[in-house]
Design a protein around this motif. Structure first.
Motif, short mmCIF file in Angstrom:
data_model
loop_
_atom_site.label_atom_id
_atom_site.label_comp_id
_atom_site.label_asym_id
_atom_site.label_seq_id
_atom_site.Cartn_x
_atom_site.Cartn_y
_atom_site.Cartn_z
N MET A 89 34.23 29.73 54.54
CA MET A 89 33.10 30.48 54.24
C MET A 89 33.27 31.32 53.15
N VAL A 90 34.65 32.18 53.04
CA VAL A 90 34.68 33.09 52.11
C VAL A 90 35.06 32.46 50.82
N ASN A 91 35.54 31.18 50.60
CA ASN A 91 35.74 30.55 49.54
C ASN A 91 34.53 29.79 49.03
N LEU A 92 33.74 29.26 49.75
CA LEU A 92 32.36 29.17 49.31
C LEU A 92 31.72 30.00 48.66
N LEU A 93 31.64 31.27 49.28
CA LEU A 93 30.92 32.42 48.72
C LEU A 93 31.39 32.82 47.25
N LEU A 94 32.62 32.59 47.20
CA LEU A 94 33.39 32.95 45.94
C LEU A 94 32.90 32.17 44.88
N ILE A 95 32.84 30.70 45.23
CA ILE A 95 32.97 29.73 44.12
C ILE A 95 31.19 29.74 43.94
N ILE A 96 30.19 29.98 44.87
CA ILE A 96 28.85 30.22 44.49
C ILE A 96 28.69 31.64 43.22
N CYS A 97 29.37 32.70 43.74
CA CYS A 97 29.39 33.75 42.90
C CYS A 97 29.84 33.52 41.51
N LEU A 98 30.97 32.65 41.45
CA LEU A 98 31.41 32.17 40.14
C LEU A 98 30.26 31.37 39.26
N VAL A 99 29.92 30.31 39.93
CA VAL A 99 28.77 29.17 39.37
C VAL A 99 27.70 30.21 38.74
N LEU A 100 27.26 31.07 39.60
CA LEU A 100 26.27 32.00 39.36
C LEU A 100 26.58 32.77 38.13
N ILE A 101 27.81 33.22 38.09
CA ILE A 101 28.24 34.09 36.67
C ILE A 101 28.07 33.27 35.32
N PHE A 102 28.69 32.28 35.41
CA PHE A 102 28.76 31.26 34.29
C PHE A 102 27.22 30.55 34.05
N SER A 103 26.33 30.61 34.99
CA SER A 103 25.10 30.02 34.83
C SER A 103 23.98 30.70 34.78
N VAL A 104 23.86 31.86 34.94
CA VAL A 104 22.73 32.60 34.81
C VAL A 104 22.33 33.04 33.33
N LEU A 105 21.12 33.23 33.24
CA LEU A 105 20.77 33.62 31.82
C LEU A 105 20.39 35.05 31.54
N ASN A 106 20.60 35.75 32.58
CA ASN A 106 19.90 37.11 32.72
C ASN A 106 21.28 37.93 32.68
N ILE A 107 21.34 38.89 31.81
CA ILE A 107 22.59 39.81 31.75
C ILE A 107 22.80 40.63 32.99
N PHE A 108 21.67 41.12 33.44
CA PHE A 108 21.94 41.91 34.76
C PHE A 108 22.31 41.24 35.80
N MET A 109 21.49 40.04 36.14
CA MET A 109 22.27 39.08 37.25
C MET A 109 23.65 38.72 37.00
N MET A 110 24.02 38.64 35.85
CA MET A 110 25.38 38.18 35.62
C MET A 110 26.40 39.40 35.97
N TYR A 111 25.81 40.68 35.68
CA TYR A 111 26.57 41.81 36.13
C TYR A 111 26.63 41.98 37.40
N LEU A 112 25.68 41.60 38.12
CA LEU A 112 25.48 41.84 39.59
C LEU A 112 26.50 40.79 40.39
N PHE A 113 26.44 39.42 39.87
CA PHE A 113 27.38 38.66 40.63
C PHE A 113 28.67 38.65 40.08
N PHE A 114 29.22 39.31 38.77
CA PHE A 114 30.24 39.80 38.50
C PHE A 114 30.97 40.80 39.29
N GLU A 115 30.32 41.71 39.81
CA GLU A 115 30.66 42.85 40.65
C GLU A 115 30.73 42.17 42.07
N PHE A 116 29.81 41.38 42.60
CA PHE A 116 29.92 40.84 44.06
C PHE A 116 30.97 39.91 44.01
N SER A 117 31.49 39.20 43.17
CA SER A 117 32.58 38.28 43.32
C SER A 117 34.04 39.03 43.89
N LEU A 118 33.88 40.43 43.67
CA LEU A 118 34.91 41.34 44.07
C LEU A 118 35.22 41.21 45.79
#
Length: 439
Positions: A89-118
């Motif tokens: 579960m933790v691994n899947l959550l981390l993978i989803i966060c990283l996929v979202l960092i690399f694929s969002v077109l919005n700067i704030f959303m990228m920042y949000l997932f950048f922090e959440f991956s921690l």
């Protein structure tokens, strides 16, 4: 892009089934294959709901899914543990966060997932790490990232107030203040990490479980590089004016970290410091702002993600069998694990950027762009290449040669481990045949 994301989100109930361990690995490979089939050479594709991929993020998303599959393959000892479903579960959550960092077109959303991956990464280190020092290493990681990323949030707010938009393609920032430039990339410099901001990395790597080390070296360092490339397209003027400061810092940092590698007594520590040296070279190449520089940095990120991950897997295999990561105890392994000596040699060679790996090509591109940016950098680059060869050779010769305490040879490896290591090596060789996609 949304269909891949929903695919991963709806995998969550499957993780609590009886055979979820193998199901998770198969699912990751299926998503990866579907993405590769749907790839086209347009500037942006798979655009949907503020998500989209371009040629830069496509390779990194594929690498994320690939390392996600390999993480579970490497952590087989957790399979029969009571916490195996939670681990998935933790691994899947981390993978989803990283996929979202690399694929969002919005700067704030990228920042949000950048922090959440921690958060999932902290759970991974604190929950499945080895020594009690993992608590301190988790705090290092947490506070370094938090302290560095707050200025970036202020810059994002400033960008929104200036442009009324948060899309990467809608912003072209002409402000040349050094303070704004540094605040913008400080968070990514810590994540990359460059020299002097790297102290959290060896601590986090050494205390993390093998899956944590793999995702740290393979992906979380690449988030920093990805962010710098994205912001350099938005703020070209600032990057052209101030790049020389960080460029010189990266050159000195790479040399010093390469020397630090030669005095390490811990296998995982040496591999972690070698990551700092490679990522500083990657940073040098990005700061030149040349096409070859960006391509070289991108290839270095992909190649290093696979090579470093493979080395951490090997270090974990040594630790499982000998109960130590020290160079003074891990000696003469060519007698103890003879079949792995060739794979270790190949990975160490690729770590020092030998052909025919993708790392070799990336280092050539980095050298071309750095010498074009500043002609005297050739002297430093020759020294850096020599020192990187030294510490890679040191890693191989000190662990696999020398006198082992048993006088007979036997093989203690499993087929799963050979598969795991070969899956790391083969893409590094195969990517050389796909270089025409970049030009």
């Amino acid at each position: 892009m949304m269909k891949y994301l929903l695919f991963m989100i709806f995998m969550t109930p499957c993780l609590f089934m009886k055979s979820s361990w193998y199901l998770y690995q198969i699912m990751m490979l299926i998503i990866m294959m579907i993405m590769m089939i749907n790839f086209n050479m347009m500037f942006f594709f798979n655009i949907s709901y503020f998500l989209g991929l371009d040629n830069l993020s496509f390779g990194l998303v594929l690498l994320t899914l690939f390392i996600g599959f390999l993480m579970i393959k490497a952590s087989n000892h957790i399979q029969f543990d009571f916490s195996s479903n939670m681990f998935l579960m933790v691994n899947l959550l981390l993978i989803i966060c990283l996929v979202l960092i690399f694929s969002v077109l919005n700067i704030f959303m990228m920042y949000l997932f950048f922090e959440f991956s921690l958060i999932p990464l902290m759970i991974l280190i604190l929950g499945w790490g080895y020594q009690p020092e993992r608590l301190i290493s988790g705090l290092y990681l947490f506070f370094y990232t938090l302290f560095a990323s707050l200025p970036l949030l202020l810059i994002i707010m400033n960008l929104y107030m200036t442009f009324n938009s948060m899309f990467f393609d809608m912003i072209y920032y002409l402000n040349v203040s050094f303070f704004i430039y540094f605040s913008m990339i400080f968070a990514f410099l810590v994540k990359l990490p460059v020299f002097m901001l790297h102290f959290w990395l060896p601590k986090a790597h050494v205390q993390a479980p093998v899956s944590g080390s793999m995702i740290l070296a393979g992906l979380l360092l690449k988030v920093g590089g990805y962010g710098i490339i994205r912001f350099s397209f938005m703020c070209e003027l600032s990057f052209n004016l101030y790049s020389y400061i960080l460029f010189s810092m990266c050159i000195v940092g790479t040399l010093l970290v390469s020397l630090i590698c030669l005095i390490q007594g811990d296998v995982k520590c040496l591999i972690a410091y070698s990551s700092v040296a490679h990522m500083s070279m990657c940073m040098m190449s990005m700061l030149t702002m040349f096409k070859f520089g960006i391509i070289g940095a991108y290839l270095m990120m992909i190649g290093h993600g696979l090579c470093s991950s493979g080395l951490f897997c090997l270090a974990n295999m040594m630790y499982d069998r000998l109960g130590s990561r020290s160079f003074y105890i891990n000696k003469g392994l060519i007698c103890f694990m003879p079949n792995l000596s060739m794979i270790m040699f190949i990975l160490c060679s690729f770590n020092m950027s030998c052909p025919p790996s993708i790392n070799f090509l990336s280092e050539i591109f980095i050298m071309i762009s750095s010498i074009s940016y500043w002609s005297c950098s050739i002297y430093y680059l020759v020294l850096i290449s020599f020192l990187s060869a030294c510490f890679s050779f040191y890693l191989f010769s000190y662990t696999y040669h020398g006198q082992y305490f048993m006088m007979y040879s036997y093989m203690t490896n499993k087929v799963r481990e050979y598969l795991l290591l070969l899956i790391h090596i083969i893409p590094m060789l195969m990517l050389m045949f796909l270089m025409d996609l970049l030009f």
